[in-house]
Design an enzyme around this catalytic site. Structure first.
Site, mmCIF file in Angstrom:
data_model
loop_
_atom_site.group_PDB
_atom_site.id
_atom_site.type_symbol
_atom_site.label_atom_id
_atom_site.label_comp_id
_atom_site.label_asym_id
_atom_site.label_seq_id
_atom_site.Cartn_x
_atom_site.Cartn_y
_atom_site.Cartn_z
ATOM 1 N N GLN A 210 0.823 -1.215 0.000
ATOM 2 C CA GLN A 210 0.000 0.000 0.000
ATOM 3 C C GLN A 210 0.852 1.257 0.000
ATOM 4 O O GLN A 210 0.310 2.360 -0.086
ATOM 5 C CB GLN A 210 -0.898 0.014 1.249
ATOM 6 C CG GLN A 210 -1.938 -1.084 1.292
ATOM 7 C CD GLN A 210 -2.672 -1.132 2.617
ATOM 8 O OE1 GLN A 210 -2.667 -2.147 3.293
ATOM 9 N NE2 GLN A 210 -3.318 -0.048 3.009
ATOM 10 N N PHE A 241 -6.001 -3.874 3.573
ATOM 11 C CA PHE A 241 -6.651 -3.579 4.859
ATOM 12 C C PHE A 241 -5.702 -2.961 5.888
ATOM 13 O O PHE A 241 -5.948 -3.018 7.082
ATOM 14 C CB PHE A 241 -7.301 -4.843 5.438
ATOM 15 C CG PHE A 241 -8.211 -5.558 4.483
ATOM 16 C CD1 PHE A 241 -9.347 -4.938 3.996
ATOM 17 C CD2 PHE A 241 -7.926 -6.833 4.045
ATOM 18 C CE1 PHE A 241 -10.194 -5.580 3.109
ATOM 19 C CE2 PHE A 241 -8.761 -7.493 3.147
ATOM 20 C CZ PHE A 241 -9.893 -6.861 2.676
ATOM 21 N N ARG A 323 -5.441 8.380 16.848
ATOM 22 C CA ARG A 323 -6.771 8.315 16.231
ATOM 23 C C ARG A 323 -7.792 7.717 17.184
ATOM 24 O O ARG A 323 -8.953 8.133 17.196
ATOM 25 C CB ARG A 323 -6.718 7.527 14.916
ATOM 26 C CG ARG A 323 -8.011 7.578 14.132
ATOM 27 C CD ARG A 323 -7.855 6.984 12.745
ATOM 28 N NE ARG A 323 -7.256 7.908 11.814
ATOM 29 C CZ ARG A 323 -7.934 8.756 11.031
ATOM 30 N NH1 ARG A 323 -9.252 8.813 11.107
ATOM 31 N NH2 ARG A 323 -7.311 9.543 10.181
ATOM 32 N N ARG A 355 -7.721 -1.394 8.794
ATOM 33 C CA ARG A 355 -8.903 -0.637 8.401
ATOM 34 C C ARG A 355 -9.615 -0.008 9.612
ATOM 35 O O ARG A 355 -10.135 -0.698 10.470
ATOM 36 C CB ARG A 355 -9.858 -1.581 7.670
ATOM 37 C CG ARG A 355 -10.980 -0.912 6.914
ATOM 38 C CD ARG A 355 -11.792 -1.964 6.189
ATOM 39 N NE ARG A 355 -12.658 -1.390 5.174
ATOM 40 C CZ ARG A 355 -13.375 -2.132 4.319
ATOM 41 N NH1 ARG A 355 -13.291 -3.453 4.367
ATOM 42 N NH2 ARG A 355 -14.136 -1.551 3.421
ATOM 43 N N PHE A 357 -7.869 2.035 11.695
ATOM 44 C CA PHE A 357 -6.640 2.638 12.218
ATOM 45 C C PHE A 357 -6.817 3.253 13.605
ATOM 46 O O PHE A 357 -6.458 4.388 13.852
ATOM 47 C CB PHE A 357 -6.155 3.703 11.223
ATOM 48 C CG PHE A 357 -4.687 4.030 11.342
ATOM 49 C CD1 PHE A 357 -3.731 3.189 10.812
ATOM 50 C CD2 PHE A 357 -4.270 5.181 11.975
ATOM 51 C CE1 PHE A 357 -2.386 3.487 10.912
ATOM 52 C CE2 PHE A 357 -2.914 5.487 12.079
ATOM 53 C CZ PHE A 357 -1.974 4.641 11.543
ATOM 54 N N ALA A 527 -5.967 5.463 5.461
ATOM 55 C CA ALA A 527 -6.744 6.515 6.130
ATOM 56 C C ALA A 527 -7.953 6.955 5.312
ATOM 57 O O ALA A 527 -8.421 8.082 5.456
ATOM 58 C CB ALA A 527 -5.852 7.714 6.457
ATOM 59 N N GLU A 728 -12.733 3.134 5.395
ATOM 60 C CA GLU A 728 -12.643 2.742 6.799
ATOM 61 C C GLU A 728 -13.895 2.986 7.636
ATOM 62 O O GLU A 728 -14.255 2.140 8.464
ATOM 63 C CB GLU A 728 -11.463 3.478 7.452
ATOM 64 C CG GLU A 728 -10.120 3.056 6.912
ATOM 65 C CD GLU A 728 -8.991 3.832 7.554
ATOM 66 O OE1 GLU A 728 -8.057 3.200 8.063
ATOM 67 O OE2 GLU A 728 -9.048 5.073 7.550
#
Length: 781
Positions: A210, A241, A323, A355, A357, A527, A728
């Site tokens: 990714q 993911f 997060r 996914r 995060f 994200a 997400e």
């Protein structure tokens, strides 16, 4: 052609906002889509495997590779001492070695690389090594990490208001703890890299990743060369993911180290067991909470301490924890809060992106708390949720998050009300209660849960993207951008954006493999920003070409460049309709530039990690789901009977793809919260390291009645065509499944006891919660 285009045709024509098949759908179905392992191997290609630690925490006293080197087909074996550059693949902090040197910190940590003439020979040989260890104490759980003050990063804290004073004034209090497990990404295509040496210290790395730019940096550092020597390419992944954001670096580096040493192509493909043993997963969390509330259920003070299992190194645990802190509020205004998060250092795999995060792990805690409050007050949890929703304007004073960002796009009240009505929630609640009164063994549960999810990287500089768009003389278009395709449809959406900008059908546009030699310094496709960032960058590039073509059309046909229209594969200028291909050919002869680069940086973002305050998100995505379950209280088995989902995708770029993303996220999140249990034994070995021991949802787990819709909305921010991210956020929707199960368990004692249900809510966990509820109710009686 000299007839003008009709306004009706222009209004009807669009390449975005309409359902389109995934650009590789036909290739997927026919088995013709090329993944990294499908790329034809060059002559002389060798295959690598990794030798893994058998201890969770130990000093390496000796490594004997004699039997490995004598095994059939083996060409070479390498340890950390053979790495000429930097022995590190950590994405932020340099605490994650490619190969362990002197110390192993989890069972499954790579110690050496074996290179052989075949994949099987390399794997067999890797098992023949003799490693002598001196074992050290191991920390395996977040609770143990907290007790030992073992952290990979300093703990973080976010405060607003005066929690203690508000808590002391509150007429009602709820306290408790909760454990939520991690989750294996379980991408269908495992980790794989194919490193091909090029001239003059060059290296082409074909990698399932990714984050091609990060792979470029890691490989360059490992080989001790400049980044321009390394090219990383990824056409598609068979799922990511988050598991291929930073974790693909180890595999890319190991393959490249071997290829550089041997001056031959080397492929490193992970067996599923090795993949699951080596790589990090979603962080599991342990929570302790204390909340004060009034007689109506309004939250007056909230405090939560979160400890996450980071694993042995930092990886992305810091941003994940950040997060989680920023999503503890979910959809609710919290006036006086203290939110703490600590990244526990454990002798397990270094956990990483997944996914959501950290967002799901942060938000589920407040939902658990609200569920407690509702039961304590004898109220429907939906009523308590609605009472605590964020406000809509400054006058209410309830529209600023704990981290200081004003919410200007709140639609959760309307969205949840629409879902409540369309799902017949109140009628079904009465029916569920009636069923439970007459059914002593089988119990139904029902829950409606909302979501609010911030969109952007919470590291500001990552919110940028680039793209290249080429228009060829035959009128066909090629686009290359920094995002990576993992099945989520980013290439399809970017192709739609470019086609729309140039007035073409999508068949005229093709997307090529992500390539660090074409678009440099890219951010990870993560994200939920992939389409937002890369779509805007590609739109910028296509716009520049369109403006050049419009200016040339005015030279040829007169009129005003500002009112030249591009649609229906034609250019409409001053009463003339010119085929796009015809204008392109004329522009080429006139030496008009027919390619352009594009760039986009998300505006208005800022974040202070010290104060944990700022404007970290471009906008918020919203959604809600209602789930109805049936639980067998004798066995702990359960079934999802029906799920109603409403998700805010703004003005969707592609409703077909977005609906698929919502459905997939719902089922994946349901797996995290119900069946996907990670289990380490006392020796620190992950025992759930294969499909035979790790239970992901299957087709039979999907509800027969699955109603998924997109909410009618448009983004208030200038996102790509006013759409919203869809990767997400929907993973939070199956909170409704977990709380429906908790609701069913609660009914065993007439909803008088809060079930101590941890996630994943496996059959065993459900039975434990039922026993606790029955015991508590009997004790109270």
């Amino acid at each position: 052609m000299n007839h003008p285009g009709t306004p009706a045709l222009k209004a009807a024509w669009a390449a975005v906002g309409v359902p389109r098949a995934h650009e590789s759908a036909q290739l997927h179905v026919l088995g013709q889509a090329t993944y990294t392992d499908d790329i034809p191997e060059l002559q002389g290609t060798l295959h690598a495997a990794l030798g893994l630690s058998q201890k969770p925490h130990a000093k390496i006293l000796a490594i004997d590779l004699a039997a490995v080197l004598q095994a059939r087909g083996v060409v070479a074996a390498y340890t950390a001492q053979d790495i000429v550059g930097s022995n590190d693949c950590g994405p932020i902090i340099h605490d994650d070695p490619i190969l362990a040197s002197g110390l192993v910190q989890y069972v499954g940590q790579p110690i050496f690389i074996v290179v052989a003439d075949s994949h099987d020979n390399a794997r067999r040989a890797a098992r023949l090594a003799s490693v002598t260890y001196e074992e050290l104490p191991a920390v395996l759980t977040p609770q143990a990490a907290k007790a030992a003050h073992s952290y990979v990063l300093p703990p973080m804290q976010l405060k607003r208001g005066d929690y203690q004073a508000a808590f002391e004034r509150a007429p009602h209090v709820v306290t408790g703890e909760l454990s939520v497990g991690g989750q294996e990404q379980f991408y269908l295509e495992g980790q794989i890299s194919y490193a091909i040496p090029k001239e003059d210290q060059g290296m082409l790395v074909l990698c399932s990743t990714q984050h091609p730019s990060e792979m470029q940096h890691v490989v360059a550092h490992a080989l001790g060369v400049h980044a321009h020597n390394i090219t990383v390419e990824c056409r598609r992944m068979g799922g990511g993911f988050g598991g291929k954001e930073s974790q693909s670096a180890l595999w890319a580096a190991a393959a490249s180290i071997a290829a550089s040493k041997l001056k031959r192509p080397v492929k490193l493909r992970a067996d599923r067991d090795d993949d699951m043993l080596v790589t990090g997963k979603r962080h599991c969390f342990y929570y302790e909470y204390a909340v004060g509330y009034d007689a109506d259920g309004k939250i007056l003070a909230a405090k939560v301490d979160m400890v996450l299992r980071a694993g042995f190194s930092a990886d992305l645990s810091g941003p994940v924890a950040t997060r989680a802190v920023c999503h503890f509020d979910n959809s609710y205004y919290l006036s006086d809060v203290e939110i703490r998060a600590a990244c526990g250092k454990t002798n397990t795999q270094s956990n990483t992106a997944f996914r959501g995060f950290g967002g799901p792990q942060g938000a589920i805690a407040i939902e658990y708390i609200i569920d407690d409050i509702a039961r304590n007050l004898g109220r429907d949890a939906l009523d308590i949720r609605r009472l605590n929703f964020y406000g809509r304007n400054d006058a209410e004073g309830r529209n600023v998050t704990p981290y200081g960002q004003k919410i200007v796009d709140n639609v959760i009240v309307e969205l949840s009300a629409e879902l409540e009505a369309s799902s017949a929630y109140r009628v079904r609640r009465a029916a569920v209660d009636a069923f439970n009164r007459s059914s002593p063994v089988l119990k139904k549960g029902l829950a409606l849960t909302p979501l609010k999810f911030g969109i952007a990287f919470n590291v500001t500089h990552l919110n940028q993207a680039g793209a290249l768009v080429h228009v060829y003389v035959d009128g066909s278009v090629l686009v290359n951008h920094g995002g990576t395709e993992m099945g989520q449809g980013i290439n399809t959406k970017v192709m739609q954006v470019v086609a729309h900008e140039l007035g073409l059908d999508i068949a005229h546009v093709r997307a090529t493999a992500t390539d660090t030699s074409k678009v440099a310094n890219t951010s990870a496709t993560a994200a939920s920003t992939g389409a937002d960032l890369n779509g805007k960058a590609a739109q910028d590039a296509a716009r520049q070409i369109r403006e050049r073509l419009a200016a040339h059309a005015v030279k040829l046909y007169g009129g005003d460049a500002a009112v030249v229209d591009f649609y229906d594969n034609a250019v409409h200028v001053n009463g003339h309709v010119v085929a796009f291909t015809e204008l392109v050919q004329k522009a080429y002869l006139a030496r008009v530039q027919l390619w352009s680069d594009g760039f986009y940086a998300t505006p208005h973002l800022h974040w202070d990690p010290k104060t944990m305050n700022g404007h970290p998100f471009s906008y918020f995505a919203y959604g809600a789901a209602v789930s109805e379950v049936l639980v067998d209280t004798l066995t702990g088995e359960w079934k999802l009977l029906r799920a109603d989902v409403l998700y805010d995708a703004g003005q969707s770029l592609n409703p077909a793809i977005d609906l698929g993303q919502v459905e997939g996220a719902f089922i994946q999140g349901m797996g995290w919260l119900t069946t996907e249990q990670l289990w380490w034994n006392a020796a620190g070995k992950l025992m759930t390291h294969a499909p035979s021991t790790y239970k992901i949802p299957g087709v039979s787990d999907c509800p027969e009645d699955f109603r998924v819709r997109l909410f009618n909305n448009q983004n208030v921010e200038d996102s790509i065509h006013r759409s919203k991210a869809v990767g997400e956020p929907p993973l939070l929707l199956p909170f409704s499944v977990f709380f429906a199960i908790r609701d069913a368990i609660s009914s065993v004692a007439g909803h008088r006891v809060n079930p101590p249900l941890n996630a994943p809510a496996t059959c065993e966990e459900i039975l434990k919660a039922i026993a606790a509820v029955e015991s508590a109710d009997a004790g109270a009686a």
